[in-house]
Design a protein around this motif. Sequence first.
Motif, PDB file in Angstrom:
ATOM      1  N   LYS A   1      -1.826 150.570  27.559  1.00 37.07           N
ATOM      2  CA  LYS A   1      -1.259 151.259  28.570  1.00 37.07           C
ATOM      3  C   LYS A   1      -1.915 152.306  29.262  1.00 37.07           C
ATOM      4  CE  LYS A   1       3.062 148.938  27.788  1.00 37.07           C
ATOM      5  NZ  LYS A   1       4.630 149.219  27.378  1.00 37.07           N
ATOM      6  N   SER A   2      -2.408 153.437  28.302  1.00 41.19           N
ATOM      7  CA  SER A   2      -3.080 154.481  28.979  1.00 41.19           C
ATOM      8  C   SER A   2      -4.161 153.960  29.690  1.00 41.19           C
ATOM      9  CB  SER A   2      -3.340 155.472  27.840  1.00 41.19           C
ATOM     10  OG  SER A   2      -2.150 155.778  27.019  1.00 41.19           O
TER      11      SER A   2
ATOM     12  N   ALA B   1      -0.602 160.570  28.481  1.00 44.43           N
ATOM     13  CA  ALA B   1      -0.324 159.461  27.703  1.00 44.43           C
ATOM     14  C   ALA B   1      -1.273 159.724  26.363  1.00 44.43           C
ATOM     15  CB  ALA B   1      -0.059 158.265  28.173  1.00 44.43           C
TER      16      ALA B   1
ATOM     17  N   ASP C   1      -0.589 149.233  21.783  1.00 45.04           N
ATOM     18  CA  ASP C   1       0.178 148.949  23.063  1.00 45.04           C
ATOM     19  C   ASP C   1       0.136 150.106  23.811  1.00 45.04           C
ATOM     20  OD1 ASP C   1       1.644 147.127  24.598  1.00 45.04           O
ATOM     21  OD2 ASP C   1       3.252 148.630  24.324  1.00 45.04           O
ATOM     22  N   ARG C   2       0.412 151.273  23.251  1.00 44.33           N
ATOM     23  CA  ARG C   2       0.623 152.410  24.178  1.00 44.33           C
ATOM     24  C   ARG C   2      -1.087 152.902  24.699  1.00 44.33           C
ATOM     25  NH1 ARG C   2       3.074 156.706  20.314  1.00 44.33           N
ATOM     26  NH2 ARG C   2       2.730 158.306  22.050  1.00 44.33           N
TER      27      ARG C   2
ATOM     28  N   GLN D   1       2.310 149.418  17.869  1.00 43.42           N
ATOM     29  CA  GLN D   1       2.761 150.292  18.998  1.00 43.42           C
ATOM     30  C   GLN D   1       1.709 151.282  19.465  1.00 43.42           C
ATOM     31  OE1 GLN D   1       6.047 152.187  17.183  1.00 43.42           O
ATOM     32  NE2 GLN D   1       7.624 150.420  17.275  1.00 43.42           N
TER      33      GLN D   1
ATOM     34  N   ARG E   1      -0.130 162.375  24.146  1.00 47.87           N
ATOM     35  CA  ARG E   1       0.798 162.240  23.318  1.00 47.87           C
ATOM     36  C   ARG E   1       0.620 161.292  22.209  1.00 47.87           C
ATOM     37  NH1 ARG E   1       4.513 164.695  21.122  1.00 47.87           N
ATOM     38  NH2 ARG E   1       4.443 165.734  23.355  1.00 47.87           N
ATOM     39  N   ILE E   2      -0.394 160.252  22.476  1.00 53.07           N
ATOM     40  CA  ILE E   2      -0.700 159.354  21.327  1.00 53.07           C
ATOM     41  C   ILE E   2      -1.412 160.296  20.322  1.00 53.07           C
ATOM     42  CG2 ILE E   2      -2.427 157.529  20.585  1.00 53.07           C
ATOM     43  CD1 ILE E   2      -1.679 156.533  23.461  1.00 53.07           C
TER      44      ILE E   2
END
Length: 274
Positions: free
Chosen positions: A91-92, A110, A87-88, A84, A113-114
């Motif tokens: 996308k960032s 983003a 993947d995040r 996950q 946040r990660i």
Amino acid sequence: MSRTVLALVGMAVLAVVVAVEFTPIGGRVASWASGESWNALQPAERATVLGQIRLVTVQIAAALGAASALIYTGRTYHLARRGQVTDRFTKSLERLSSDKSYARIGGVLALERIVKDSPDQGEHAARVLNAFVLEHAPKIKPGGLERAGLPTVPSAEVGEALRVLLRSIPATAPSGRPRVDLSGRHLAGARLERSDLRSADLTKAYLAGSSFAGATVAGADFAGADLSGTDFTSAKGLLAAQLEPAASLKDCALPQALMANDTIARRVAGEHGV
């Protein structure tokens, strides 16, 4: 622990249970556990001891099975979570490469946040954000006329990237943060309050009008940097030796302890530069 190892452990436990429960091995274990008193036991008493041995064996097997299941579940969760995060992160990066300013800002947020969810990703996020700033902040152009067309403050996405890089990912992050490199970039008017700039490379950067209020700048390299009009009044760890190689200190706001240095005080007053 891999699936193969867990499977082998499960098979071994099952083999032990079967051997104790359904073969003469169970009787031998009971005899060994009872010691010399085994021979004196009546058949009914031996049956009771054997039943207890079998019960204990089943309980141990159940405990080992539960432990294996917990290990497997934990590993599965870890792999899923890592997937996950990957993947995040991907996308960032896609957002950061967008041609839309709002999308790039979204990519920076983003990443922030990660890092908050997974502090071990701090080093990777810092590398990405530093590269992003170097790519999107204008490079220094020699001479005042060339600077006339450059922005008086960093763009929104560069400002956000600096905030996350220098505040949300401190130099003491668990995964470590690479040395921040802002050398040779036009960052006039940058809001660097409360930033962690320890050992940062700011050589030949144009930082006129920037604020370092409350920032930690111990070990930061300002050689050749234009610091005219910058606010260092509450900066932490700032030494005269860091300011002496700067290209300009004109109108720079400094702590009283540094203004007591005659050479620096004259340069702040604009009497001469390096």
